[in-house]
Write a protein that holds these residues in place. Sequence first.
Motif, PDB file in Angstrom:
ATOM      1  N   SER A 276       0.827  -1.311  -0.084  1.00 28.87           N
ATOM      2  CA  SER A 276      -0.318  -0.154   0.118  1.00 28.87           C
ATOM      3  C   SER A 276       0.715   1.427  -0.096  1.00 28.87           C
ATOM      4  O   SER A 276       2.101   1.187   0.310  1.00 28.87           O
ATOM      5  N   ARG A 280       1.667   0.242   5.011  1.00 27.54           N
ATOM      6  CA  ARG A 280       1.241  -0.488   6.290  1.00 27.54           C
ATOM      7  C   ARG A 280       0.775  -1.857   5.851  1.00 27.54           C
ATOM      8  O   ARG A 280       0.729  -2.681   6.663  1.00 27.54           O
ATOM      9  N   TYR A 281       0.355  -2.121   4.601  1.00 25.01           N
ATOM     10  CA  TYR A 281      -0.265  -3.390   4.213  1.00 25.01           C
ATOM     11  C   TYR A 281       0.337  -3.983   3.188  1.00 25.01           C
ATOM     12  O   TYR A 281       0.984  -3.140   2.091  1.00 25.01           O
ATOM     13  N   TRP A 324      -3.583  -0.897  -5.146  1.00 22.66           N
ATOM     14  CA  TRP A 324      -3.833   0.068  -4.027  1.00 22.66           C
ATOM     15  C   TRP A 324      -4.237   1.564  -4.629  1.00 22.66           C
ATOM     16  O   TRP A 324      -3.325   2.003  -5.396  1.00 22.66           O
ATOM     17  N   GLN A 328      -6.613   6.807  -1.765  1.00 18.00           N
ATOM     18  CA  GLN A 328      -7.176   6.116  -0.518  1.00 18.00           C
ATOM     19  C   GLN A 328      -6.452   4.938  -0.233  1.00 18.00           C
ATOM     20  O   GLN A 328      -6.644   3.817  -0.809  1.00 18.00           O
ATOM     21  N   ASN A 330      -6.420   2.768   2.046  1.00 16.59           N
ATOM     22  CA  ASN A 330      -7.055   1.407   2.465  1.00 16.59           C
ATOM     23  C   ASN A 330      -7.939   0.982   1.687  1.00 16.59           C
ATOM     24  O   ASN A 330      -8.357  -0.428   1.968  1.00 16.59           O
ATOM     25  N   ASN A 347     -12.083  -2.841   1.336  1.00 14.30           N
ATOM     26  CA  ASN A 347     -11.731  -1.842   2.237  1.00 14.30           C
ATOM     27  C   ASN A 347     -10.682  -2.766   3.308  1.00 14.30           C
ATOM     28  O   ASN A 347     -11.058  -3.482   3.981  1.00 14.30           O
ATOM     29  N   ALA A 348      -9.418  -2.342   3.193  1.00 18.39           N
ATOM     30  CA  ALA A 348      -8.414  -3.060   4.289  1.00 18.39           C
ATOM     31  C   ALA A 348      -8.878  -2.871   5.710  1.00 18.39           C
ATOM     32  O   ALA A 348      -8.213  -3.611   6.548  1.00 18.39           O
ATOM     33  N   HIS A 349      -9.305  -1.835   5.962  1.00 17.51           N
ATOM     34  CA  HIS A 349      -9.628  -1.532   7.285  1.00 17.51           C
ATOM     35  C   HIS A 349     -10.703  -2.295   7.887  1.00 17.51           C
ATOM     36  O   HIS A 349     -10.545  -2.819   9.229  1.00 17.51           O
TER      37      HIS A 349
END
Length: 454
Positions: A276, A280-281, A324, A328, A330, A347-349
């Motif tokens: 990302s 973070r991911y 990604w 945005q 996430n 939505n990764a969150h």
Amino acid sequence: MERTEQKYLTESCMANRRKLARAISGKKEKLTHNKVGGDRFIPIRNDKQMEVASFLLSKNEPRGKYNAASSSDKGKALPIALNGYDIQDANILSFEVKPPNAPEGYQNNLKVLQSQAPTRIANQRRQVSSYPYRVLDAPHLRNDFYLNPLDWSSRNHLAVALDDSVYIFDVTEGNVTLLMKCENDYICSVNWTKDGNHLAIGTSDGKVQLWDVESQKCLRKMSSHRARVVCLGWNQHLLSSGSMSGHIHHHDVKVKHHHIATLSAHSQEVCSLKWSADGRYLASGGNDNMVYVWPRVQEGGISSDSQPVHRWDAHQGAVKALAWCPWQPNILASGGGSNDGHIRIWNAHSGSCISSLDTQSQISSLVFAPNYKELVSAHGCSHNNMVIWKYPSLSKVAVLHGHADRVLSLAQSPDDSTVASIAADETVRLWKSFELNEDRMANTTCSLIHQSIR
């Protein structure tokens, strides 16, 4: 009764009222002869009607007392004022249910102007060129769906893997350079560092090579996989590699013992890795139709038991296409192979699937185009084209035809104005589909500033 009338209607008042009535009556009569109509309706009355109205006003008594319809002696009661006219006809203003019809041939100019006023068409579809502005030959390209043979650096260099060789194409100057050639193996993947100085290369013998492109020197060869390395992903000094064995390895290129972590979840070949924008991911897609989202690797120590944050099994085909969203961080887009053909937005969150679209074609690659907030998909059988979708509605903006065989991979220019596609027809095509005009640049700059503040 005559004395009562003389009391309220003196000769001087009667004379003045008659003059006023004649003036008004003459003016109204003149207007009735005017052939050009209008939107006002003014009743025309004679002198006697005005006299009756004046008498009723000065008398200040209810109209029902002198209602001609109910009175049997209206001629005697009001011999001068009425003189054969109904009191109802003595109203100064007469209201009807609807105004009279306009004269034949009359045209309301105000209405015509309003209907002919130019209107702004909302959401007008922009024009996208259906032809690439540059086409490059890519001889000996391996027609393998799972490979990632194309990447575009921040220094405007295209890295292209053609069988056992890697070529560097300088898009600005138009020069082509042979960077390296391996023996008895072939190139499976290429990926640039963020600064565009170094290129990671994955080979079929399970090795990862790190090259300094400017000096054309191999800085390091990292061995950890037992099968070919078909996908790579950089996150600062951390390089992630995916293998045909289903394992994902993290390499810290700053330390001697580069292999610092192993991620084991895929049961078949890992064919896509994407970090990302905020680091973070890590998203991974595999030939087992799975999409995993992994957390950022902790600094220091070797870890072999990292667990994914999300595990998505909605696709019914191999997931090679991952992207990604730049604005945005996430939001993740994934695309399925020939047995699936769906674009899914995650939505990764929250871990939820926001939307899904059936393209009815194999999806080999996805890239977001931030200049116009759009998503580009590359397709294999049976469409062999590229499609631009509006995000987040996923409505179709344009279809780009040109390749004679399936599109294998996409790469995006540093300024996000151009997308490069490589296909099994052994060509690389550059599509300048996202150039910004001055107004669009101003709006985009403002949007990015506000997003950074938030």
